[in-house]
Design a protein around this motif. Structure first.
Motif, PDB file in Angstrom:
ATOM      1  N   HIS A 210       0.834  -1.211   0.000  1.00  0.00           N
ATOM      2  CA  HIS A 210       0.000   0.000   0.000  1.00  0.00           C
ATOM      3  C   HIS A 210       0.867   1.258   0.000  1.00  0.00           C
ATOM      4  O   HIS A 210       0.450   2.298  -0.509  1.00  0.00           O
ATOM      5  CB  HIS A 210      -0.990  -0.009   1.167  1.00  0.00           C
ATOM      6  N   GLU A 252      -7.759 -16.352   2.699  1.00  0.00           N
ATOM      7  CA  GLU A 252      -7.755 -15.784   4.034  1.00  0.00           C
ATOM      8  C   GLU A 252      -7.109 -16.710   5.049  1.00  0.00           C
ATOM      9  O   GLU A 252      -7.337 -16.586   6.248  1.00  0.00           O
ATOM     10  CB  GLU A 252      -9.210 -15.500   4.464  1.00  0.00           C
ATOM     11  N   ARG A 255      -5.335 -15.276   8.178  1.00  0.00           N
ATOM     12  CA  ARG A 255      -6.017 -14.434   9.143  1.00  0.00           C
ATOM     13  C   ARG A 255      -6.042 -15.087  10.517  1.00  0.00           C
ATOM     14  O   ARG A 255      -5.924 -16.299  10.657  1.00  0.00           O
ATOM     15  CB  ARG A 255      -7.447 -14.151   8.675  1.00  0.00           C
ATOM     16  N   LYS A 420       3.160 -14.534   3.580  1.00  0.00           N
ATOM     17  CA  LYS A 420       1.957 -15.348   3.708  1.00  0.00           C
ATOM     18  C   LYS A 420       2.313 -16.792   4.053  1.00  0.00           C
ATOM     19  O   LYS A 420       1.637 -17.438   4.857  1.00  0.00           O
ATOM     20  CB  LYS A 420       1.152 -15.279   2.400  1.00  0.00           C
ATOM     21  N   TYR A 423       3.333 -16.829   7.698  1.00  0.00           N
ATOM     22  CA  TYR A 423       2.164 -16.731   8.560  1.00  0.00           C
ATOM     23  C   TYR A 423       1.510 -18.105   8.737  1.00  0.00           C
ATOM     24  O   TYR A 423       1.073 -18.466   9.834  1.00  0.00           O
ATOM     25  CB  TYR A 423       1.141 -15.759   7.970  1.00  0.00           C
ATOM     26  N   GLU A 442       4.559  -3.636  11.507  1.00  0.00           N
ATOM     27  CA  GLU A 442       3.504  -3.674  10.501  1.00  0.00           C
ATOM     28  C   GLU A 442       2.171  -4.017  11.157  1.00  0.00           C
ATOM     29  O   GLU A 442       2.024  -5.069  11.785  1.00  0.00           O
ATOM     30  CB  GLU A 442       3.839  -4.691   9.409  1.00  0.00           C
ATOM     31  N   GLU A 444      -0.617  -4.995   9.921  1.00  0.00           N
ATOM     32  CA  GLU A 444      -1.227  -6.227   9.421  1.00  0.00           C
ATOM     33  C   GLU A 444      -0.755  -7.431  10.234  1.00  0.00           C
ATOM     34  O   GLU A 444      -1.551  -8.313  10.579  1.00  0.00           O
ATOM     35  CB  GLU A 444      -0.885  -6.428   7.946  1.00  0.00           C
ATOM     36  N   GLU A 445       0.527  -7.465  10.554  1.00  0.00           N
ATOM     37  CA  GLU A 445       1.070  -8.599  11.296  1.00  0.00           C
ATOM     38  C   GLU A 445       0.579  -8.605  12.740  1.00  0.00           C
ATOM     39  O   GLU A 445       0.248  -9.665  13.284  1.00  0.00           O
ATOM     40  CB  GLU A 445       2.596  -8.573  11.234  1.00  0.00           C
ATOM     41  N   CYS A 447      -2.180  -7.536  13.805  1.00  0.00           N
ATOM     42  CA  CYS A 447      -3.596  -7.917  13.823  1.00  0.00           C
ATOM     43  C   CYS A 447      -3.817  -9.405  13.558  1.00  0.00           C
ATOM     44  O   CYS A 447      -4.948  -9.892  13.635  1.00  0.00           O
ATOM     45  CB  CYS A 447      -4.375  -7.077  12.820  1.00  0.00           C
ATOM     46  N   ASN A 470      -7.551  -4.791  16.641  1.00  0.00           N
ATOM     47  CA  ASN A 470      -7.739  -4.114  15.358  1.00  0.00           C
ATOM     48  C   ASN A 470      -6.949  -2.816  15.349  1.00  0.00           C
ATOM     49  O   ASN A 470      -6.483  -2.341  16.395  1.00  0.00           O
ATOM     50  CB  ASN A 470      -9.221  -3.863  15.062  1.00  0.00           C
ATOM     51  N   GLU A 471      -6.784  -2.262  14.167  1.00  0.00           N
ATOM     52  CA  GLU A 471      -5.933  -1.081  14.005  1.00  0.00           C
ATOM     53  C   GLU A 471      -6.426   0.099  14.830  1.00  0.00           C
ATOM     54  O   GLU A 471      -5.629   0.818  15.443  1.00  0.00           O
ATOM     55  CB  GLU A 471      -5.871  -0.694  12.528  1.00  0.00           C
TER      56      GLU A 471
END
Length: 484
Positions: A210, A252, A255, A420, A423, A442, A444-445, A447, A470-471
């Motif tokens: 992003h 996903e 996640r 990925k 993870y 990061e 994302e990581e 979360c 969550n963020e």
């Protein structure tokens, strides 16, 4: 910039570079124009570092030419690149740790010498730090080795944008936000946009897609030493960019899973400032908050308390994955295999002598499992790209018997496809009862974790679990000291 009279700051035409049988570059042509940010993406080993080395003058291509301002330069090297305003921030930070920030500035800008050079150098670096990272709070007389990794990265970035007579025209940023928290990364990206708007050029390498999509004007995708796609950033989405790089998006599966860990036994705990820390068997616990607020210190304390004996144990309680691999991760003079196996010597030795066949078997298994890109595990560790070096450190830790894995921002500089896969490995290992304590810059990581402790001013100020991870809640706790 649409002015057809503009000429490329640097243009590389049909560059080919080989290291033995490996084609690092296979006919790459790229031009960097004034007033644009070029996002350079691709998996580890795609050729990004090699083309950057050609552009910054550190490597002469075996075939092809390098031009600047429309002129082919027959002897293009580091000095020629710097004279044309080419600067580079390396993924492996390159400041001299035993010198102060001012002294490092003097090395960067050689013509600052002479009577009163310290004051001139201090003015140059202070001005640049203020411009890139307002409110940074870094004193110019500090020794680089005493800085946190985030502060070192800030100084190196500011150094690249500094002007001591030869203005920067092209700044190459290789994973520039890998050690920065969200607020510092936002400051740096804003400065990049300002620099480009003023006619500067930037090559931006990042595995945080992003950042590429929101900052670059044009994106160049590399794979196996070639450019496989090149178009305006607006034509890409994160999904299409990953697909173009050749990564398989695995839905996903990475996640956070909803697991009931209430009855699980405690694997690790520590009482310090703020809330008490606790990690249960099979749990993935995240450490969050702004960089430099005590997360790494907590990991080091947990490691020290659980492995105080200098002699390695056959059944250690904890193992550690370092984020700053050059400082406390890799053994630079050793092979890839030796770097991987060092933590498992008790399992590989018979009567005090390492069994070479067992060591080679373990290395081969992990090379395949985590896809370490090398033809020979006996090659030196520094022959690998930064992301592949990090994979070796990760494999080193997971190949031990330790039930607890402490991770200090372990995915710095690792490509999105490998992330990925890692993870999935973490989730699989956790399902089998292994505990992970994971600090990451990061969001994302963070979360992905089952539970998260948020740090502020070296104290745990919030504990989040389940859907509360969550963020929004993490950022609220990071800045306010309480979850939203």
């Amino acid at each position: 910039m649409t002015d057809d009279t503009l000429k490329a700051v640097v243009e590389v035409d049909d560059a080919k570079v080989s290291f033995g049988a490996v084609k690092a570059l296979d006919g790459v042509t790229i031009a960097i124009m004034p007033g644009e940010c070029v996002g350079l993406v691709g998996h580890n080993g795609a050729g990004k570092s090699t083309i950057v080395s050609v552009i910054n003058g550190g490597l002469t291509p075996h075939q092809g030419t390098v031009s600047s301002d429309g002129e082919i330069i027959s002897r293009y090297g580091i000095n020629a690149a710097r004279a044309r305003g080419v600067r580079c921030v390396f993924q492996e930070l390159s400041l001299c740790p035993n010198l102060t920030i001012v002294e490092n500035t003097r090395i960067m800008h050689r013509h600052l010498g002479g009577f009163g050079w310290r004051k001139r150098a201090e003015k140059v670096i202070a001005h640049s730090l203020d411009a890139v990272f307002p409110g940074h709070g870094i004193a110019s007389d500090r020794t680089v080795g005493d800085l946190s990794i985030a502060e070192r990265q800030m100084v190196e970035i500011a150094m690249a944008f500094s002007n001591a007579g030869i203005a920067p025209r092209l700044v190459i940023l290789d994973e520039p936000t890998s050690s920065l928290d969200a607020s510092l990364a936002k400051q740096m990206l804003a400065h990049v946009r300002h620099f480009v708007a003023g006619g500067g050029a930037v090559i931006f390498i990042s595995h945080i897609l992003h950042e590429i999509l929101t900052t670059a004007n044009r994106i160049v995708v590399m794979k196996d030493g070639r450019i496989v796609a090149e178009r305006p950033a607006a034509y890409f989405s994160e999904h299409s960019l990953v697909e173009t790089m050749g990564s398989v998006v695995k839905g996903e599966v990475h996640r956070r899973a909803n697991r009931d860990l209430d009855a699980a036994p405690v694997a690790l705990e520590q009482v310090g400032r703020g809330l008490a820390f606790q990690a249960k068997r099979g749990e993935i616990v995240g450490l969050a908050g702004l960089a430099g607020h005590g997360q790494t210190e907590m990991l080091m304390k947990l490691h020290s308390l659980s492995s105080g004996d200098w002699l390695p144990k056959r059944d250690p309680l904890v193992t550690f994955v370092a984020g700053d691999r050059r400082l406390n991760g890799v053994f630079e003079l050793w092979s890839i295999l030796k770097n991987l196996s060092i933590a498992s010597l008790c399992d590989l030795a018979q009567r005090g002598v390492v069994d070479a066949d067992s060591e080679a078997t373990k290395g081969s298994a992990w090379k395949q499992k985590i896809e370490i890109r090398t033809q020979d595990m006996s090659n030196r560790i520094l022959s690998l790209s930064g992301g592949n070096q990090q994979k070796v450190l990760f494999a080193r830790a997971l190949s031990t018997r330790a039930p607890v894995v402490l991770m200090d921002d372990p995915m710095r500089g690792v490509d999105v496809g490998t992330k990925k896969e890692v993870y999935e490995i973490i989730r699989h290992e956790a399902a089998g009862g292994r505990t992970f304590v994971w600090y990451s810059t990061e969001m994302e990581e963070v979360c992905l974790c089952d539970r998260v402790y948020v740090f502020r001013e070296s104290a745990i100020v919030a504990e989040l679990a389940g859907d509360a991870v969550n963020e929004k809640n993490i950022l609220a706790a990071s800045f306010e000291g309480a979850a939203a």
